[in-house]
Design a protein around this motif. Structure first.
Motif, PDB file in Angstrom:
ATOM      1  N   GLY A 154      64.492  53.528 -33.462  1.00  0.00           N
ATOM      2  CA  GLY A 154      64.238  53.840 -32.063  1.00  0.00           C
ATOM      3  C   GLY A 154      64.591  52.620 -31.239  1.00  0.00           C
ATOM      4  N   ALA A 155      64.380  52.626 -30.056  1.00  0.00           N
ATOM      5  CA  ALA A 155      63.693  53.601 -29.217  1.00  0.00           C
ATOM      6  C   ALA A 155      64.656  54.699 -28.794  1.00  0.00           C
ATOM      7  CB  ALA A 155      63.137  52.880 -27.998  1.00  0.00           C
ATOM      8  N   SER A 156      64.140  55.582 -27.978  1.00  0.00           N
ATOM      9  CA  SER A 156      64.908  56.743 -27.570  1.00  0.00           C
ATOM     10  C   SER A 156      66.011  56.398 -26.568  1.00  0.00           C
ATOM     11  CB  SER A 156      63.949  57.768 -26.971  1.00  0.00           C
ATOM     12  OG  SER A 156      64.636  58.886 -26.525  1.00  0.00           O
ATOM     13  N   ALA A 157      65.703  55.540 -25.629  1.00  0.00           N
ATOM     14  CA  ALA A 157      66.679  55.173 -24.591  1.00  0.00           C
ATOM     15  C   ALA A 157      67.405  53.886 -24.971  1.00  0.00           C
ATOM     16  CB  ALA A 157      65.965  54.983 -23.250  1.00  0.00           C
ATOM     17  N   SER A 158      68.669  53.814 -24.664  1.00  0.00           N
ATOM     18  CA  SER A 158      69.468  52.630 -24.985  1.00  0.00           C
ATOM     19  C   SER A 158      68.932  51.376 -24.309  1.00  0.00           C
ATOM     20  CB  SER A 158      70.925  52.836 -24.564  1.00  0.00           C
ATOM     21  OG  SER A 158      71.494  53.885 -25.287  1.00  0.00           O
ATOM     22  N   SER A 159      68.498  51.494 -23.057  1.00  0.00           N
ATOM     23  CA  SER A 159      68.000  50.313 -22.352  1.00  0.00           C
ATOM     24  C   SER A 159      66.779  49.739 -23.064  1.00  0.00           C
ATOM     25  CB  SER A 159      67.655  50.659 -20.903  1.00  0.00           C
ATOM     26  OG  SER A 159      66.639  51.654 -20.863  1.00  0.00           O
ATOM     27  N   VAL A 160      65.900  50.598 -23.565  1.00  0.00           N
ATOM     28  CA  VAL A 160      64.717  50.138 -24.285  1.00  0.00           C
ATOM     29  C   VAL A 160      65.135  49.544 -25.626  1.00  0.00           C
ATOM     30  CG1 VAL A 160      62.521  50.843 -25.306  1.00  0.00           C
ATOM     31  CG2 VAL A 160      63.258  51.830 -23.131  1.00  0.00           C
ATOM     32  N   SER A 161      66.045  50.200 -26.325  1.00  0.00           N
ATOM     33  CA  SER A 161      66.505  49.707 -27.628  1.00  0.00           C
ATOM     34  C   SER A 161      67.125  48.319 -27.510  1.00  0.00           C
ATOM     35  CB  SER A 161      67.523  50.671 -28.239  1.00  0.00           C
ATOM     36  OG  SER A 161      66.913  51.901 -28.533  1.00  0.00           O
ATOM     37  N   ILE A 162      67.879  48.088 -26.457  1.00  0.00           N
ATOM     38  CA  ILE A 162      68.514  46.782 -26.264  1.00  0.00           C
ATOM     39  C   ILE A 162      67.455  45.706 -26.031  1.00  0.00           C
ATOM     40  CG2 ILE A 162      69.960  45.439 -24.670  1.00  0.00           C
ATOM     41  CD1 ILE A 162      71.659  48.052 -24.350  1.00  0.00           C
ATOM     42  N   MET A 163      66.475  45.981 -25.176  1.00  0.00           N
ATOM     43  CA  MET A 163      65.409  45.005 -24.921  1.00  0.00           C
ATOM     44  C   MET A 163      64.633  44.705 -26.195  1.00  0.00           C
ATOM     45  SD  MET A 163      63.719  45.751 -21.162  1.00  0.00           S
ATOM     46  CE  MET A 163      62.591  46.889 -21.860  1.00  0.00           C
ATOM     47  N   VAL A 164      64.255  45.742 -26.929  1.00  0.00           N
ATOM     48  CA  VAL A 164      63.484  45.564 -28.161  1.00  0.00           C
ATOM     49  C   VAL A 164      64.299  44.799 -29.197  1.00  0.00           C
ATOM     50  CG1 VAL A 164      62.477  46.818 -30.105  1.00  0.00           C
ATOM     51  CG2 VAL A 164      61.978  47.538 -27.768  1.00  0.00           C
ATOM     52  N   ALA A 165      65.565  45.145 -29.344  1.00  0.00           N
ATOM     53  CA  ALA A 165      66.426  44.461 -30.320  1.00  0.00           C
ATOM     54  C   ALA A 165      66.554  42.981 -29.989  1.00  0.00           C
ATOM     55  CB  ALA A 165      67.800  45.123 -30.368  1.00  0.00           C
ATOM     56  N   ASN A 166      66.683  42.657 -28.722  1.00  0.00           N
ATOM     57  CA  ASN A 166      66.803  41.252 -28.336  1.00  0.00           C
ATOM     58  C   ASN A 166      65.547  40.464 -28.679  1.00  0.00           C
ATOM     59  OD1 ASN A 166      69.424  41.404 -27.372  1.00  0.00           O
ATOM     60  ND2 ASN A 166      68.777  41.976 -25.311  1.00  0.00           N
ATOM     61  N   VAL A 167      64.370  41.056 -28.485  1.00  0.00           N
ATOM     62  CA  VAL A 167      63.126  40.363 -28.806  1.00  0.00           C
ATOM     63  C   VAL A 167      62.969  40.246 -30.323  1.00  0.00           C
ATOM     64  CG1 VAL A 167      60.619  40.575 -28.760  1.00  0.00           C
ATOM     65  CG2 VAL A 167      61.937  40.957 -26.687  1.00  0.00           C
ATOM     66  N   LEU A 168      63.171  41.327 -31.045  1.00  0.00           N
ATOM     67  CA  LEU A 168      62.979  41.300 -32.495  1.00  0.00           C
ATOM     68  C   LEU A 168      63.998  40.394 -33.199  1.00  0.00           C
ATOM     69  CD1 LEU A 168      62.082  45.029 -33.225  1.00  0.00           C
ATOM     70  CD2 LEU A 168      60.547  43.072 -32.919  1.00  0.00           C
ATOM     71  N   ARG A 169      65.184  40.289 -32.625  1.00  0.00           N
ATOM     72  CA  ARG A 169      66.214  39.422 -33.208  1.00  0.00           C
ATOM     73  C   ARG A 169      65.751  37.966 -33.239  1.00  0.00           C
ATOM     74  NH1 ARG A 169      70.354  40.473 -29.861  1.00  0.00           N
ATOM     75  NH2 ARG A 169      70.800  42.358 -31.015  1.00  0.00           N
ATOM     76  N   LEU A 170      64.955  37.542 -32.264  1.00  0.00           N
ATOM     77  CA  LEU A 170      64.473  36.173 -32.230  1.00  0.00           C
ATOM     78  C   LEU A 170      63.584  35.846 -33.419  1.00  0.00           C
ATOM     79  CD1 LEU A 170      63.508  35.940 -28.445  1.00  0.00           C
ATOM     80  CD2 LEU A 170      65.518  34.948 -29.561  1.00  0.00           C
ATOM     81  N   PHE A 171      62.945  36.858 -33.999  1.00  0.00           N
ATOM     82  CA  PHE A 171      62.016  36.660 -35.106  1.00  0.00           C
ATOM     83  C   PHE A 171      62.571  37.204 -36.407  1.00  0.00           C
ATOM     84  CE2 PHE A 171      59.660  36.616 -31.210  1.00  0.00           C
ATOM     85  CZ  PHE A 171      58.828  35.517 -31.366  1.00  0.00           C
ATOM     86  N   ALA A 172      63.858  37.445 -36.445  1.00  0.00           N
ATOM     87  CA  ALA A 172      64.552  37.967 -37.637  1.00  0.00           C
ATOM     88  C   ALA A 172      63.855  39.201 -38.150  1.00  0.00           C
ATOM     89  CB  ALA A 172      64.659  36.901 -38.702  1.00  0.00           C
TER      90      ALA A 172
END
Length: 172
Positions: A154-172
């Protein structure tokens, strides 16, 4: 593999019973006061954990993060993930000697709320604030073992997925 919609679209009652069952399976904490629970979340134990971010609720009115339940785009996606986990864990040939768990969070169809929810994936990797702490009777609190989060669906919307991916990427 395509599944008929009727397989994934169980009544809302089934979901509520599943949530109540999952909540009853949480480990006790001796005499410690219960830890605050995360709203709009499901946790299934497993050797490896998959995260899930789904818009189970619609966006709420001003000042309220969540509104009414979204059956088609929220509940169905949640049930699809639970169904897939059940199928994988039910077949010993797929992941021998491993079980998949899940921590599924509701985004409430709001990007900022979804980001808050996703930060809980990161918080689960950090040590508890103030060290281990003690229960009133002097014993150590029982904490669930740390999650081995291997990915987030997830998430369902691309804008949310991009934000979440950017945060999670910082913590591998």
């Amino acid at each position: 593999m395509s599944l008929p919609l009727s397989t994934l679209a169980n009544p809302l009652v089934t979901l509520l019973v599943t949530l109540a069952t999952l909540l009853s399976l949480l480990p006790p904490c001796g005499r410690c006061p219960p830890a605050p629970t995360q709203p709009h979340a499901i946790r299934l134990e497993g050797d490896l954990t998959l995260g899930g971010l789904f818009p189970v609720h619609a966006r709420g009115p001003a000042g309220v993060p969540c509104g009414p339940v979204k059956k088609e785009k929220g509940i169905h996606r949640l049930e699809a993930m639970l169904y897939a986990l059940d199928r994988v864990n039910g077949d010993p040939r797929v992941l021998p000697n491993l079980t998949l768990g899940a921590r599924i969070l509701d985004t409430c169809s709001r990007d900022t709320y979804a980001l808050e929810q996703a930060l809980s994936f990161v918080r689960s990797l950090l040590p508890p604030e103030g060290g281990e702490g003690r229960c009133p009777d002097g014993s150590a609190p029982r904490r669930p073992p740390p999650e081995r989060l291997v990915g987030v669906i997830g998430a369902s919307a691309s804008s949310v997925s991009i934000m979440v991916a950017n945060v999670l990427r910082l913590f591998a």
